[in-house]
Design a protein around this motif. Sequence first.
Motif, PDB file in Angstrom:
ATOM      1  N   LEU A  39      54.948  42.757  -1.197  1.00 16.38           N
ATOM      2  CA  LEU A  39      55.658  42.090  -0.110  1.00 16.38           C
ATOM      3  C   LEU A  39      57.083  41.785  -0.529  1.00 16.38           C
ATOM      4  O   LEU A  39      57.349  41.439  -1.674  1.00 16.38           O
ATOM      5  CB  LEU A  39      54.971  40.781   0.267  1.00 16.38           C
ATOM      6  CG  LEU A  39      53.713  40.875   1.104  1.00 16.38           C
ATOM      7  CD1 LEU A  39      53.136  39.487   1.322  1.00 16.38           C
ATOM      8  CD2 LEU A  39      53.994  41.541   2.438  1.00 16.38           C
ATOM      9  N   ILE A  40      57.976  41.899   0.418  1.00 15.42           N
ATOM     10  CA  ILE A  40      59.368  41.522   0.223  1.00 15.42           C
ATOM     11  C   ILE A  40      59.674  40.448   1.248  1.00 15.42           C
ATOM     12  O   ILE A  40      59.342  40.590   2.430  1.00 15.42           O
ATOM     13  CB  ILE A  40      60.306  42.730   0.422  1.00 15.42           C
ATOM     14  CG1 ILE A  40      60.018  43.787  -0.641  1.00 15.42           C
ATOM     15  CG2 ILE A  40      61.764  42.287   0.382  1.00 15.42           C
ATOM     16  CD1 ILE A  40      60.786  45.070  -0.452  1.00 15.42           C
ATOM     17  N   GLU A  41      60.296  39.389   0.797  1.00 15.16           N
ATOM     18  CA  GLU A  41      60.667  38.309   1.706  1.00 15.16           C
ATOM     19  C   GLU A  41      62.190  38.271   1.813  1.00 15.16           C
ATOM     20  O   GLU A  41      62.884  38.129   0.810  1.00 15.16           O
ATOM     21  CB  GLU A  41      60.136  36.978   1.183  1.00 15.16           C
ATOM     22  CG  GLU A  41      60.289  35.852   2.165  1.00 15.16           C
ATOM     23  CD  GLU A  41      59.621  34.579   1.674  1.00 15.16           C
ATOM     24  OE1 GLU A  41      60.294  33.542   1.645  1.00 15.16           O
ATOM     25  OE2 GLU A  41      58.424  34.645   1.324  1.00 15.16           O
ATOM     26  N   VAL A  42      62.690  38.448   3.022  1.00 12.75           N
ATOM     27  CA  VAL A  42      64.127  38.402   3.272  1.00 12.75           C
ATOM     28  C   VAL A  42      64.394  37.305   4.292  1.00 12.75           C
ATOM     29  O   VAL A  42      63.827  37.324   5.388  1.00 12.75           O
ATOM     30  CB  VAL A  42      64.664  39.756   3.806  1.00 12.75           C
ATOM     31  CG1 VAL A  42      66.170  39.674   4.066  1.00 12.75           C
ATOM     32  CG2 VAL A  42      64.368  40.884   2.821  1.00 12.75           C
ATOM     33  N   ARG A  43      65.219  36.341   3.909  1.00 15.85           N
ATOM     34  CA  ARG A  43      65.560  35.205   4.768  1.00 15.85           C
ATOM     35  C   ARG A  43      64.318  34.495   5.304  1.00 15.85           C
ATOM     36  O   ARG A  43      64.236  34.155   6.479  1.00 15.85           O
ATOM     37  CB  ARG A  43      66.472  35.642   5.910  1.00 15.85           C
ATOM     38  CG  ARG A  43      67.841  36.093   5.446  1.00 15.85           C
ATOM     39  CD  ARG A  43      68.812  36.145   6.591  1.00 15.85           C
ATOM     40  NE  ARG A  43      70.117  36.570   6.161  1.00 15.85           N
ATOM     41  CZ  ARG A  43      71.083  35.769   5.710  1.00 15.85           C
ATOM     42  NH1 ARG A  43      70.856  34.489   5.597  1.00 15.85           N
ATOM     43  NH2 ARG A  43      72.250  36.249   5.366  1.00 15.85           N
ATOM     44  N   GLY A  44      63.309  34.364   4.430  1.00 11.86           N
ATOM     45  CA  GLY A  44      62.114  33.614   4.785  1.00 11.86           C
ATOM     46  C   GLY A  44      61.055  34.401   5.533  1.00 11.86           C
ATOM     47  O   GLY A  44      60.010  33.854   5.879  1.00 11.86           O
ATOM     48  N   HIS A  45      61.297  35.686   5.777  1.00 10.93           N
ATOM     49  CA  HIS A  45      60.327  36.512   6.500  1.00 10.93           C
ATOM     50  C   HIS A  45      59.715  37.533   5.558  1.00 10.93           C
ATOM     51  O   HIS A  45      60.397  38.426   5.057  1.00 10.93           O
ATOM     52  CB  HIS A  45      60.994  37.233   7.682  1.00 10.93           C
ATOM     53  CG  HIS A  45      61.615  36.308   8.675  1.00 10.93           C
ATOM     54  ND1 HIS A  45      60.874  35.520   9.521  1.00 10.93           N
ATOM     55  CD2 HIS A  45      62.914  36.033   8.941  1.00 10.93           C
ATOM     56  CE1 HIS A  45      61.686  34.802  10.273  1.00 10.93           C
ATOM     57  NE2 HIS A  45      62.940  35.087   9.941  1.00 10.93           N
ATOM     58  N   ALA A  46      58.405  37.409   5.316  1.00  7.27           N
ATOM     59  CA  ALA A  46      57.697  38.351   4.447  1.00  7.27           C
ATOM     60  C   ALA A  46      57.385  39.620   5.223  1.00  7.27           C
ATOM     61  O   ALA A  46      56.999  39.567   6.387  1.00  7.27           O
ATOM     62  CB  ALA A  46      56.411  37.716   3.930  1.00  7.27           C
ATOM     63  N   ALA A  55      63.446  49.200   5.566  1.00  3.20           N
ATOM     64  CA  ALA A  55      64.298  48.372   4.697  1.00  3.20           C
ATOM     65  C   ALA A  55      65.587  47.993   5.417  1.00  3.20           C
ATOM     66  O   ALA A  55      66.005  46.828   5.383  1.00  3.20           O
ATOM     67  CB  ALA A  55      64.607  49.127   3.405  1.00  3.20           C
ATOM     68  N   ILE A  56      66.205  48.949   6.085  1.00 12.45           N
ATOM     69  CA  ILE A  56      67.446  48.673   6.821  1.00 12.45           C
ATOM     70  C   ILE A  56      67.180  47.640   7.910  1.00 12.45           C
ATOM     71  O   ILE A  56      67.954  46.696   8.085  1.00 12.45           O
ATOM     72  CB  ILE A  56      68.037  49.982   7.396  1.00 12.45           C
ATOM     73  CG1 ILE A  56      68.515  50.888   6.254  1.00 12.45           C
ATOM     74  CG2 ILE A  56      69.192  49.672   8.349  1.00 12.45           C
ATOM     75  CD1 ILE A  56      68.824  52.306   6.684  1.00 12.45           C
ATOM     76  N   ARG A  57      66.056  47.805   8.623  1.00 12.31           N
ATOM     77  CA  ARG A  57      65.704  46.827   9.668  1.00 12.31           C
ATOM     78  C   ARG A  57      65.484  45.438   9.085  1.00 12.31           C
ATOM     79  O   ARG A  57      65.763  44.434   9.716  1.00 12.31           O
ATOM     80  CB  ARG A  57      64.451  47.279  10.425  1.00 12.31           C
ATOM     81  CG  ARG A  57      64.738  48.199  11.591  1.00 12.31           C
ATOM     82  CD  ARG A  57      63.551  48.278  12.539  1.00 12.31           C
ATOM     83  NE  ARG A  57      62.310  48.644  11.885  1.00 12.31           N
ATOM     84  CZ  ARG A  57      61.841  49.883  11.783  1.00 12.31           C
ATOM     85  NH1 ARG A  57      62.495  50.886  12.309  1.00 12.31           N
ATOM     86  NH2 ARG A  57      60.696  50.114  11.170  1.00 12.31           N
ATOM     87  N   ALA A  58      64.975  45.387   7.837  1.00  9.77           N
ATOM     88  CA  ALA A  58      64.716  44.103   7.174  1.00  9.77           C
ATOM     89  C   ALA A  58      65.987  43.481   6.599  1.00  9.77           C
ATOM     90  O   ALA A  58      65.956  42.354   6.112  1.00  9.77           O
ATOM     91  CB  ALA A  58      63.686  44.295   6.070  1.00  9.77           C
ATOM     92  N   GLY A  59      67.103  44.234   6.631  1.00 12.46           N
ATOM     93  CA  GLY A  59      68.357  43.705   6.108  1.00 12.46           C
ATOM     94  C   GLY A  59      68.613  44.059   4.657  1.00 12.46           C
ATOM     95  O   GLY A  59      69.339  43.369   3.950  1.00 12.46           O
TER      96      GLY A  59
END
Length: 196
Positions: A39-46, A55-59
Motif C-alpha cells: 500500500l502507498i499512502e499519499v496525502r492520507g489516502h491509502a 501512480a499519476i492519478r495518485a499524485g
Amino acid sequence: VSLTVRAGEIVGLAGLRGSGASELMGCLFGRFGGRAHGLIEVRGHAQRVSSPTAAIRAGIAMLTNDRKATGLVLPMSVLHNMTLASLPRLAPLGVVQRDRELDLAAPLMRSLNVRAASPDVEVSSLSGGNQQKVALAKWLMTEPSVLLLDEPTRGIDVGAKAEIHAIMISLAKKGKAIIMISSELPEILGMSDRII
C-alpha cells in the motif's frame, strides 16, 4: 520495505548501483503491476498503485535514471515531450489543442530555465542538462504531490547539476515530497533531509 517521506522533505536513498533502489522506485510508480504488492499512502489516502497511470492519478511522478531511453522521446519536440504525461488532462476527447499545450508548457520552461530556441525544436538537439529539465517538466506538469527522482543529475554538467539541485530545493519548499536516488555520496549528503 517501509518508508515515509513528508511534504517539503527530500529523502535520499543511498546505495551502490544494483542495490535495488531503482527497483523500489519502480514499485512505487507501479511499473511492475501485480508482481509488486503493498500500500502507498499519499496525502492520507491509502491505495494500491498497480500501474504508472494509477501512480499519476495518485499524485506520484517518476523521473527515470536514463532520460534518453525512458525519460524522453528524442525525435519529438520539447513541447510534446513536456506534455506527454498530461495528455489525459490536455485532451480529454482525444484532440490535443496546441494553445492549451503552450499555456501549460511556457511557464514551466521559464521557471526551470529550459534553454531552447523554440518549444518546437527536437528535444534531442538540447544539451543534457536542458533535456533533463524537460524530462522533469513533463512530470511537474502532472501536478504531483510526490516526486521520485532516480539519479536526477546523472550525465549532466556541473552548472546544470546546480540548477537541478536548486529546482529540487524550490519544489520541496513548495511542499512536494521528494525521494531521490543517487550513487554520488556528496549529492546524497548535500541534498537530503534524511537518508535511507
